[in-house]
Design an enzyme around this catalytic site. Sequence first.
Site, PDB file in Angstrom:
ATOM      1  N   SER A 274      44.761  38.420  41.340  1.00 14.71           N
ATOM      2  CA  SER A 274      43.305  38.268  41.225  1.00 14.71           C
ATOM      3  C   SER A 274      42.842  36.813  41.293  1.00 14.71           C
ATOM      4  O   SER A 274      41.667  36.553  41.523  1.00 14.71           O
ATOM      5  CB  SER A 274      42.814  38.898  39.920  1.00 14.71           C
ATOM      6  OG  SER A 274      43.499  38.326  38.820  1.00 14.71           O
TER       7      SER A 274
ATOM      8  N   ASP B 179      35.834  34.651  32.826  1.00 10.07           N
ATOM      9  CA  ASP B 179      35.719  35.967  32.178  1.00 10.07           C
ATOM     10  C   ASP B 179      36.824  36.267  31.174  1.00 10.07           C
ATOM     11  O   ASP B 179      36.981  37.399  30.747  1.00 10.07           O
ATOM     12  CB  ASP B 179      35.674  37.071  33.254  1.00 10.07           C
ATOM     13  CG  ASP B 179      36.955  37.120  34.083  1.00 10.07           C
ATOM     14  OD1 ASP B 179      37.921  36.412  33.748  1.00 10.07           O
ATOM     15  OD2 ASP B 179      36.986  37.881  35.081  1.00 10.07           O
TER      16      ASP B 179
ATOM     17  N   HIS C  35      40.132  34.744  34.287  1.00  8.56           N
ATOM     18  CA  HIS C  35      39.914  34.044  35.559  1.00  8.56           C
ATOM     19  C   HIS C  35      39.015  32.834  35.342  1.00  8.56           C
ATOM     20  O   HIS C  35      38.323  32.744  34.328  1.00  8.56           O
ATOM     21  CB  HIS C  35      39.309  35.012  36.579  1.00  8.56           C
ATOM     22  CG  HIS C  35      40.064  36.294  36.672  1.00  8.56           C
ATOM     23  ND1 HIS C  35      39.643  37.449  36.056  1.00  8.56           N
ATOM     24  CD2 HIS C  35      41.248  36.579  37.255  1.00  8.56           C
ATOM     25  CE1 HIS C  35      40.530  38.416  36.283  1.00  8.56           C
ATOM     26  NE2 HIS C  35      41.513  37.922  37.002  1.00  8.56           N
TER      27      HIS C  35
END
Length: 382
Positions: A42, A345, A348
């Site tokens: 991610s 978040d 990340h």
Amino acid sequence: MASFVDIPSFFFLLLLLLLCFYPCSSTKHAGCFSKIYSFGDSLTDTGNTHSSEELMAFSHVSEPPYGMTYFHRPTNRFSDGRLVIDFLAQTLGFPLLPPYRDSTADFSHGVNFAVAGGTAIDDEFYVLNRIFNKITFNNALESLQTQLDWFTEFVEGVECKGISLNECKKKMKNALFWVGEIGANDYTRIYGSSFRPDRVRDMAVANTIKFLRAVVGKGAKYIIVQGMPPTGCMAATMAMNKFMPKDDSGCIAGSNQNAALHNKLLLEKLNQFRQQNPGVVVLYADFFNAYLYVQKNARKYGFQEPFKTCCGYGGGLYNFDMKSTCGYPGATKPCTDPTKYINWDGVHLTEAMYSKLASLFFNQSYCQPSFDQLIKSKKCVH
Ligand SMILES: *[C@@H]1O[C@H](CO)[C@@H](O)[C@H](O)[C@H]1NC(C)=O
């Protein structure tokens, strides 16, 4: 007599002018590589994962405020804006890399195969050993092997369709391979199981090297491998391990030690790999130390919050709540100025942080050997 000297020196000057102004004018390294192929999780995914797929937490990537900064809409990137891979594309004068799963995308400048939740170890291994992380993951995650399968599919079905193996390898030699961080999800996956981190380390690094062998087998010649970040500095880790010992950067010591051990083994194996493949240029992007450097100099870089999430819930030291993560309808809202935050978040990072990291990787010495040396070894004119 004079004209004999003047004419060649005139051409020489013209050549110098052309060499200098033509490639330097737009982007410094434009035209250097033909394509970028990108892999990872991610931290590198530019849209292969959508909300409600596979991930339980952080499943709101298709919802605002994801993408609020640069794109002004969610693009399924796990950030408010661009990632390191986006800055790499821009550094090379390319459009941003489209995700492989976007079948309508233009892949003429490369493809991003990175996928959120991606593990270095095959999903089958976890399933066979009944290792299911209850916190973040369902089962059936995409591993590095899946990304290799997608890459092979792309090479055989599109990029090298109808051309010889040799021609295909020549094309690959002109591309830049970015192997973004992979492995962090493997350690998350064994959380709460009896499976030991050192076993994961050995297997994850071995799989990363196996992956490198496979792409080199297809012709890859220029590869950047990114190490693991200091996972103990992530708001999620810090919030969930409040009472664990901290290290001198103020982060969870155990988690950072684990990441450091992973990187140490990765570097050892990369060195072996370099010796076995002298014709291949392998850079190591030192995510761990670049991150800590920015964090130590947070103020200088304009960051007011080195630990707290910009987009989260609950306030306090970390503004992170596992049950109410960024994008969760109704509960969370972003900070007013993400450029003052390192963490986006919980897991990340903000575009501001990715941009600082990109600058350390591509403009400074946080790649070994340096990005400049890579450009020189590719014999790009600039
Ligand atoms: C590298 O430095 C140049 C010149 O200062 C700048 O334009 C560019 O954006 C920087 N690249 C990155 C990736 O930060």
